[in-house]
Design a protein around this motif. Sequence first.
Motif, PDB file in Angstrom:
ATOM      1  N   VAL A   1       6.087   1.507  -2.902  1.00 52.65           N
ATOM      2  CA  VAL A   1       5.816   0.912  -1.603  1.00 52.65           C
ATOM      3  C   VAL A   1       6.661   0.653  -0.605  1.00 52.65           C
ATOM      4  O   VAL A   1       6.925   1.017   0.370  1.00 52.65           O
ATOM      5  N   ALA A   2       8.093   0.349  -1.243  1.00 55.40           N
ATOM      6  CA  ALA A   2       9.223   0.246  -0.441  1.00 55.40           C
ATOM      7  C   ALA A   2       9.623   1.314   0.403  1.00 55.40           C
ATOM      8  O   ALA A   2      10.186   1.548   1.467  1.00 55.40           O
ATOM      9  N   GLY A   3       9.702   2.383  -0.504  1.00 53.17           N
ATOM     10  CA  GLY A   3       9.950   3.857   0.239  1.00 53.17           C
ATOM     11  C   GLY A   3       9.074   4.331   1.146  1.00 53.17           C
ATOM     12  O   GLY A   3       9.493   4.624   2.342  1.00 53.17           O
ATOM     13  N   ALA A   4       7.876   4.041   0.789  1.00 47.19           N
ATOM     14  CA  ALA A   4       6.648   4.611   1.786  1.00 47.19           C
ATOM     15  C   ALA A   4       6.930   3.567   3.150  1.00 47.19           C
ATOM     16  O   ALA A   4       6.925   4.238   4.210  1.00 47.19           O
ATOM     17  N   ARG A   5       7.078   2.564   2.962  1.00 50.17           N
ATOM     18  CA  ARG A   5       7.456   1.602   4.014  1.00 50.17           C
ATOM     19  C   ARG A   5       8.396   1.895   5.131  1.00 50.17           C
ATOM     20  O   ARG A   5       8.291   1.844   6.383  1.00 50.17           O
ATOM     21  N   LYS A   6       9.393   2.419   4.378  1.00 47.46           N
ATOM     22  CA  LYS A   6      10.760   2.812   5.143  1.00 47.46           C
ATOM     23  C   LYS A   6      10.431   3.690   6.033  1.00 47.46           C
ATOM     24  O   LYS A   6      11.041   3.986   7.063  1.00 47.46           O
ATOM     25  N   TYR A   7       9.602   4.769   5.658  1.00 51.03           N
ATOM     26  CA  TYR A   7       9.267   6.001   6.418  1.00 51.03           C
ATOM     27  C   TYR A   7       8.112   5.690   7.326  1.00 51.03           C
ATOM     28  O   TYR A   7       7.749   6.801   7.969  1.00 51.03           O
ATOM     29  N   GLY A   8       7.445   4.703   7.243  1.00 51.49           N
ATOM     30  CA  GLY A   8       6.419   4.546   7.975  1.00 51.49           C
ATOM     31  C   GLY A   8       5.118   5.220   7.428  1.00 51.49           C
ATOM     32  O   GLY A   8       3.977   5.298   8.111  1.00 51.49           O
ATOM     33  N   PHE A   9       5.141   5.482   6.033  1.00 54.32           N
ATOM     34  CA  PHE A   9       3.935   6.071   5.411  1.00 54.32           C
ATOM     35  C   PHE A   9       2.886   5.082   5.096  1.00 54.32           C
ATOM     36  O   PHE A   9       3.270   4.048   4.706  1.00 54.32           O
ATOM     37  N   GLY A  10       1.519   5.653   5.052  1.00 57.31           N
ATOM     38  CA  GLY A  10       0.669   4.862   4.354  1.00 57.31           C
ATOM     39  C   GLY A  10       0.652   4.606   2.884  1.00 57.31           C
ATOM     40  O   GLY A  10       1.279   5.450   2.283  1.00 57.31           O
ATOM     41  N   VAL A  11       0.196   3.616   2.550  1.00 55.30           N
ATOM     42  CA  VAL A  11       0.068   3.197   0.986  1.00 55.30           C
ATOM     43  C   VAL A  11      -1.036   2.915   0.767  1.00 55.30           C
ATOM     44  O   VAL A  11      -1.934   1.893   0.915  1.00 55.30           O
ATOM     45  N   ALA A  12      -1.730   3.830  -0.206  1.00 59.35           N
ATOM     46  CA  ALA A  12      -3.213   3.456  -0.830  1.00 59.35           C
ATOM     47  C   ALA A  12      -2.793   2.825  -2.216  1.00 59.35           C
ATOM     48  O   ALA A  12      -2.358   3.322  -3.280  1.00 59.35           O
ATOM     49  N   ARG A  13      -3.696   1.912  -2.462  1.00 54.17           N
ATOM     50  CA  ARG A  13      -3.585   0.933  -3.738  1.00 54.17           C
ATOM     51  C   ARG A  13      -5.100   1.262  -4.370  1.00 54.17           C
ATOM     52  O   ARG A  13      -5.801   0.035  -4.027  1.00 54.17           O
ATOM     53  N   PRO A  14      -5.235   2.245  -5.327  1.00 58.73           N
ATOM     54  CA  PRO A  14      -6.655   2.156  -5.805  1.00 58.73           C
ATOM     55  C   PRO A  14      -6.659   1.229  -6.894  1.00 58.73           C
ATOM     56  O   PRO A  14      -5.918   0.968  -7.580  1.00 58.73           O
ATOM     57  N   HIS A  15      -7.802   0.510  -6.849  1.00 62.35           N
ATOM     58  CA  HIS A  15      -8.269  -0.613  -7.837  1.00 62.35           C
ATOM     59  C   HIS A  15      -9.130   0.027  -8.871  1.00 62.35           C
ATOM     60  O   HIS A  15     -10.326   0.141  -8.690  1.00 62.35           O
ATOM     61  N   LEU A  16      -8.663   0.240  -9.896  1.00 64.19           N
ATOM     62  CA  LEU A  16      -9.520   0.841 -11.097  1.00 64.19           C
ATOM     63  C   LEU A  16      -9.643  -0.028 -12.455  1.00 64.19           C
ATOM     64  O   LEU A  16      -8.683  -0.760 -12.653  1.00 64.19           O
ATOM     65  N   SER A  17     -10.703  -0.067 -12.697  1.00 61.05           N
ATOM     66  CA  SER A  17     -10.990  -0.906 -13.843  1.00 61.05           C
ATOM     67  C   SER A  17     -10.023  -0.581 -14.959  1.00 61.05           C
ATOM     68  O   SER A  17     -10.346   0.837 -15.499  1.00 61.05           O
ATOM     69  N   PRO A  18      -9.452  -1.291 -15.842  1.00 58.71           N
ATOM     70  CA  PRO A  18      -8.656  -0.839 -16.921  1.00 58.71           C
ATOM     71  C   PRO A  18      -9.486  -0.565 -18.189  1.00 58.71           C
ATOM     72  O   PRO A  18     -10.648  -0.655 -18.033  1.00 58.71           O
ATOM     73  N   LEU A  19      -8.834   0.254 -18.976  1.00 57.13           N
ATOM     74  CA  LEU A  19      -9.422   0.438 -20.233  1.00 57.13           C
ATOM     75  C   LEU A  19     -10.043  -0.889 -21.034  1.00 57.13           C
ATOM     76  O   LEU A  19      -9.568  -1.829 -20.929  1.00 57.13           O
ATOM     77  N   CYS A  20     -11.117  -0.859 -21.778  1.00 57.96           N
ATOM     78  CA  CYS A  20     -11.921  -1.967 -22.181  1.00 57.96           C
ATOM     79  C   CYS A  20     -12.102  -3.031 -21.554  1.00 57.96           C
ATOM     80  O   CYS A  20     -12.633  -3.925 -22.046  1.00 57.96           O
ATOM     81  N   ALA A  21     -12.206  -2.871 -20.150  1.00 54.74           N
ATOM     82  CA  ALA A  21     -12.448  -4.066 -19.368  1.00 54.74           C
ATOM     83  C   ALA A  21     -14.098  -4.114 -19.273  1.00 54.74           C
ATOM     84  O   ALA A  21     -14.839  -3.141 -19.385  1.00 54.74           O
ATOM     85  N   PRO A  22     -14.731  -5.208 -18.964  1.00 52.54           N
ATOM     86  CA  PRO A  22     -16.439  -5.264 -18.918  1.00 52.54           C
ATOM     87  C   PRO A  22     -16.861  -4.325 -17.960  1.00 52.54           C
ATOM     88  O   PRO A  22     -16.276  -4.164 -16.747  1.00 52.54           O
ATOM     89  N   GLY A  23     -17.770  -3.608 -18.493  1.00 54.18           N
ATOM     90  CA  GLY A  23     -18.300  -2.523 -17.502  1.00 54.18           C
ATOM     91  C   GLY A  23     -17.555  -1.483 -17.513  1.00 54.18           C
ATOM     92  O   GLY A  23     -18.038  -0.364 -16.700  1.00 54.18           O
ATOM     93  N   SER A  24     -16.570  -1.065 -18.290  1.00 57.74           N
ATOM     94  CA  SER A  24     -15.832   0.149 -18.284  1.00 57.74           C
ATOM     95  C   SER A  24     -16.149   1.122 -19.253  1.00 57.74           C
ATOM     96  O   SER A  24     -15.856   2.212 -19.190  1.00 57.74           O
ATOM     97  N   THR A  25     -17.193   0.945 -19.984  1.00 52.20           N
ATOM     98  CA  THR A  25     -17.763   1.881 -20.851  1.00 52.20           C
ATOM     99  C   THR A  25     -18.802   2.535 -20.592  1.00 52.20           C
ATOM    100  O   THR A  25     -19.627   2.176 -19.360  1.00 52.20           O
ATOM    101  N   GLU A  26     -19.291   3.708 -20.956  1.00 50.65           N
ATOM    102  CA  GLU A  26     -20.323   4.675 -20.573  1.00 50.65           C
ATOM    103  C   GLU A  26     -21.693   3.685 -20.796  1.00 50.65           C
ATOM    104  O   GLU A  26     -21.699   3.279 -21.727  1.00 50.65           O
ATOM    105  N   THR A  27     -22.579   4.080 -19.718  1.00 47.76           N
ATOM    106  CA  THR A  27     -23.742   3.362 -20.054  1.00 47.76           C
ATOM    107  C   THR A  27     -24.867   4.416 -19.447  1.00 47.76           C
ATOM    108  O   THR A  27     -24.730   5.315 -18.768  1.00 47.76           O
ATOM    109  N   VAL A  28     -26.100   4.075 -19.733  1.00 50.15           N
ATOM    110  CA  VAL A  28     -27.255   4.814 -19.269  1.00 50.15           C
ATOM    111  C   VAL A  28     -28.069   4.087 -18.441  1.00 50.15           C
ATOM    112  O   VAL A  28     -29.534   4.553 -18.157  1.00 50.15           O
ATOM    113  N   ASP A  29     -27.690   3.009 -17.832  1.00 45.19           N
ATOM    114  CA  ASP A  29     -28.445   1.988 -17.134  1.00 45.19           C
ATOM    115  C   ASP A  29     -28.104   2.424 -15.558  1.00 45.19           C
ATOM    116  O   ASP A  29     -28.515   1.838 -14.559  1.00 45.19           O
ATOM    117  N   GLY A  30     -27.359   3.617 -15.154  1.00 48.50           N
ATOM    118  CA  GLY A  30     -27.458   4.018 -13.899  1.00 48.50           C
ATOM    119  C   GLY A  30     -25.619   3.485 -13.154  1.00 48.50           C
ATOM    120  O   GLY A  30     -25.629   3.921 -12.094  1.00 48.50           O
TER     121      GLY A  30
END
Length: 245
Positions: free
Chosen positions: A176-205
């Motif tokens: 982030v510090a390097g990107a900000r220095k050059y005026g670049f955008g920063v994308a922060r993806p929020h992904l569910s971690p391993l074994c988090a609730p709802g992170s397992t395969e389901t068949v309910d859509g």
Amino acid sequence: SPADAACGRSTDSLAAEVSGLLAAPVLNLACLSATTAAGLLGPQERSGLLLPPQVGVLKQVQGLQFVAVAIGPNDLGWSDLVTYCYAVENCADNLSQGEFDYRLSAFDRDYGTLLAELAALPGQPQVVVVTSYDALPATIDPACPDLRGPAAAAGLTTAEADLLAARNDQLNTILVAGARKYGFGVARPHLSPLCAPGSTETVDGSTGPDLQGLADPFPFHPTGTGSLRTAAAVARLITPDPDGN
């Protein structure tokens, strides 16, 4: 192409998802096991092929409008650090910490060179740096196979998961510090971690997990769902050119 096959590029990649969201052609240069030094700035050998530096390829692209750079902990030899934490009861020792600090310092230097190269690309395209995500949950569930690890492993403790999360935070601070220095955008993806609730395969859509587990081909890497979430974080930052493209 042979390079696409060697690098494991797929229709679920970040580039492909960004292309679909923006309805714009996107060139996928990502490659398995690539690092900033060997892959982005320098050539990378993969499956018997010597691939040219990704930044070098970018310099030859005509009409380049934006670049998304996803840098993960490959640069820090993350698999070694994680494997060590799986194997021992407590991986917070001075030797491991010293090795991590050394690798982080080396990455910081390479990252600075990369940012300067991206800032000098012909036409000054928009650059978005994608931060690294936390793959492990804040609370360890001993029943989760992805946290127990291989049969002979000690498994991850909450303290070890916290340590790995803190090290990932250090990487992101540099990104982030390097990107900000050059005026670049920063994308922060929020992904569910391993074994988090709802992170397992389901068949309910539901969409299924965001990350691949230890039994999958590329553990800790995003699934198609995770790539789509990451692409959405990137696409929100891309500004259309004056012609509306």
